[in-house]
Write a protein that holds these residues in place. Structure first.
Motif, PDB file in Angstrom:
ATOM      1  N   SER A  25       0.846  -1.204   0.000  1.00  0.00           N
ATOM      2  CA  SER A  25       0.000   0.000   0.000  1.00  0.00           C
ATOM      3  C   SER A  25       0.878   1.249   0.000  1.00  0.00           C
ATOM      4  CB  SER A  25      -0.904   0.008   1.229  1.00  0.00           C
ATOM      5  OG  SER A  25      -0.152   0.265   2.405  1.00  0.00           O
ATOM      6  N   ILE A  26       0.260   2.385  -0.301  1.00  0.00           N
ATOM      7  CA  ILE A  26       1.008   3.641  -0.305  1.00  0.00           C
ATOM      8  C   ILE A  26       1.584   3.930   1.071  1.00  0.00           C
ATOM      9  CG2 ILE A  26       0.822   6.149  -0.587  1.00  0.00           C
ATOM     10  CD1 ILE A  26      -1.208   5.662  -2.802  1.00  0.00           C
ATOM     11  N   ASP A  27       0.798   3.748   2.128  1.00  0.00           N
ATOM     12  CA  ASP A  27       1.290   4.004   3.477  1.00  0.00           C
ATOM     13  C   ASP A  27       2.472   3.100   3.818  1.00  0.00           C
ATOM     14  OD1 ASP A  27      -0.602   5.961   3.847  1.00  0.00           O
ATOM     15  OD2 ASP A  27      -1.948   4.735   5.066  1.00  0.00           O
ATOM     16  N   GLN A  28       2.393   1.842   3.420  1.00  0.00           N
ATOM     17  CA  GLN A  28       3.487   0.909   3.694  1.00  0.00           C
ATOM     18  C   GLN A  28       4.748   1.292   2.922  1.00  0.00           C
ATOM     19  OE1 GLN A  28       1.586  -2.723   2.504  1.00  0.00           O
ATOM     20  NE2 GLN A  28       0.370  -2.889   4.372  1.00  0.00           N
ATOM     21  N   ILE A  29       4.579   1.712   1.675  1.00  0.00           N
ATOM     22  CA  ILE A  29       5.724   2.132   0.870  1.00  0.00           C
ATOM     23  C   ILE A  29       6.378   3.374   1.470  1.00  0.00           C
ATOM     24  CG2 ILE A  29       6.404   3.075  -1.376  1.00  0.00           C
ATOM     25  CD1 ILE A  29       4.229   1.224  -2.605  1.00  0.00           C
ATOM     26  N   VAL A  30       5.566   4.319   1.917  1.00  0.00           N
ATOM     27  CA  VAL A  30       6.101   5.547   2.514  1.00  0.00           C
ATOM     28  C   VAL A  30       6.869   5.234   3.794  1.00  0.00           C
ATOM     29  CG1 VAL A  30       5.458   7.695   3.672  1.00  0.00           C
ATOM     30  CG2 VAL A  30       4.410   7.091   1.481  1.00  0.00           C
ATOM     31  N   GLU A  31       6.298   4.400   4.654  1.00  0.00           N
ATOM     32  CA  GLU A  31       6.990   4.048   5.896  1.00  0.00           C
ATOM     33  C   GLU A  31       8.288   3.311   5.606  1.00  0.00           C
ATOM     34  OE1 GLU A  31       8.335   3.880   9.488  1.00  0.00           O
ATOM     35  OE2 GLU A  31       6.588   5.074   8.886  1.00  0.00           O
ATOM     36  N   THR A  32       8.272   2.432   4.607  1.00  0.00           N
ATOM     37  CA  THR A  32       9.489   1.723   4.217  1.00  0.00           C
ATOM     38  C   THR A  32      10.529   2.692   3.664  1.00  0.00           C
ATOM     39  OG1 THR A  32       8.330  -0.349   3.783  1.00  0.00           O
ATOM     40  CG2 THR A  32      10.420  -0.025   2.654  1.00  0.00           C
ATOM     41  N   GLY A  33      10.103   3.631   2.851  1.00  0.00           N
ATOM     42  CA  GLY A  33      11.025   4.622   2.320  1.00  0.00           C
ATOM     43  C   GLY A  33      11.696   5.422   3.414  1.00  0.00           C
ATOM     44  N   ARG A  34      10.918   5.832   4.401  1.00  0.00           N
ATOM     45  CA  ARG A  34      11.471   6.591   5.522  1.00  0.00           C
ATOM     46  C   ARG A  34      12.511   5.755   6.291  1.00  0.00           C
ATOM     47  NH1 ARG A  34       7.053   7.468   7.874  1.00  0.00           N
ATOM     48  NH2 ARG A  34       6.644   9.628   7.300  1.00  0.00           N
ATOM     49  N   ALA A  35      12.162   4.504   6.585  1.00  0.00           N
ATOM     50  CA  ALA A  35      13.065   3.642   7.351  1.00  0.00           C
ATOM     51  C   ALA A  35      14.341   3.331   6.574  1.00  0.00           C
ATOM     52  CB  ALA A  35      12.342   2.351   7.732  1.00  0.00           C
ATOM     53  N   CYS A  36      14.198   3.104   5.269  1.00  0.00           N
ATOM     54  CA  CYS A  36      15.371   2.770   4.458  1.00  0.00           C
ATOM     55  C   CYS A  36      16.292   3.972   4.290  1.00  0.00           C
ATOM     56  CB  CYS A  36      14.935   2.216   3.103  1.00  0.00           C
ATOM     57  SG  CYS A  36      14.238   0.551   3.216  1.00  0.00           S
ATOM     58  N   PHE A  37      15.735   5.163   4.190  1.00  0.00           N
ATOM     59  CA  PHE A  37      16.556   6.370   4.131  1.00  0.00           C
ATOM     60  C   PHE A  37      17.355   6.514   5.421  1.00  0.00           C
ATOM     61  CE2 PHE A  37      17.131  10.932   4.999  1.00  0.00           C
ATOM     62  CZ  PHE A  37      17.947  11.258   3.930  1.00  0.00           C
TER      63      PHE A  37
END
Length: 259
Positions: A36-48
């Protein structure tokens, strides 16, 4: 290489891109794979936070299937830029057996991304449209990263570049190691078949040797792409907790290996 990319890239390790989703895997393959978009955003934040410089973006439709829907792409890109503005974003145009070249063109035109990955063998399904693909990206300022699966793809890229179909500035490549190997298992020396010139090049790899392959590439001056699109486990077959755990482990390995 873009100025922003140069600024973010450490002298001690390559540019690190995370590919957290891919076109085929889902939450049944790993509960932390973002769909989902929310999951992708949270993953992006954590990976950064774990050390990723960029994110290779796949989106899914309401049923969780691979999608090139322009509106959903625009929505997801906007959400990521709000949450993690420092993270560079690259969209995929992967067909995944679903989309034809006109659909890929439609996606590129309507999303108008800063950066997109394009498989040259997929565009070669409609060679009469190839000039339009690369001309569109040049005209709208979309940076292209060519997906190359083997030496034949590399030869086709060289042919199209010589013919002017691929524009002079469209030189970036990502070498996909082991995509068609038995069991889709990569090994570091899979890289040796690819021609590596002066242009920026990146590597991704499948299976438990993913990080070893990426370290081997980094030692030769390549950039790296890591994440659940390509591998869910470490070298011992243990599942990573999430994409950020894999990114963090790779960054630590690169900082030890690439001096």
């Amino acid at each position: 290489m873009s100025d922003s990319r140069s600024e973010k890239q450490s002298a001690r390790r390559p540019y690190v891109m995370v590919a957290p989703t891919g076109a085929r895997r889902g939450r049944t393959d790993h509960p932390a794979l973002p769909v989902s978009i929310d999951q992708i955003v949270e993953t992006g934040r954590a990976c950064f936070q774990a050390g990723a410089n960029g994110l290779h973006l796949h989106i899914r439709d309401a049923e969780g299937r691979h999608s090139l829907d322009p509106a959903r792409y625009v929505e997801t890109v906007a959400a990521l830029r709000r949450a993690v503005p420092e993270l560079e974003l690259q969209i995929t145009t992967e067909a995944a057996g679903v989309y034809d070249v006109p659909a890929q063109i439609d996606c590129l035109e309507k999303v108008c991304p800063d950066w997109a990955s394009v498989s040259i063998r997929e565009i070669a399904r409609s060679p009469d449209l190839a000039d339009r693909v690369y001309g569109l990206c040049a005209a709208q300022g979309t940076r292209i990263q060519h997906i190359l699966y083997d030496s034949e793809d590399a030869a086709l890229l060289a042919e199209w570049t010589k013919a002017g179909i691929v524009r002079e500035e469209q030189t970036e490549c990502i070498f996909v190691l082991g995509r068609y190997a038995a069991g889709q298992q990569s090994c570091p020396h899979d890289l040796d078949q690819f021609p590596k010139g002066q242009s920026p090049w990146m590597v991704c790899a499948f299976g438990p040797q993913e990080h070893a392959c990426l370290t081997y590439a980094a030692k030769q001056g390549g950039d790296v792409r890591v994440g659940f699109e390509n591998s869910l486990t470490d070298e011992n077959g243990n599942f990573w907790k999430d994409n950020a755990a894999s990114v963090s482990a790779l960054v630590a390995m690169l900082e030890r290996a690439v001096k």
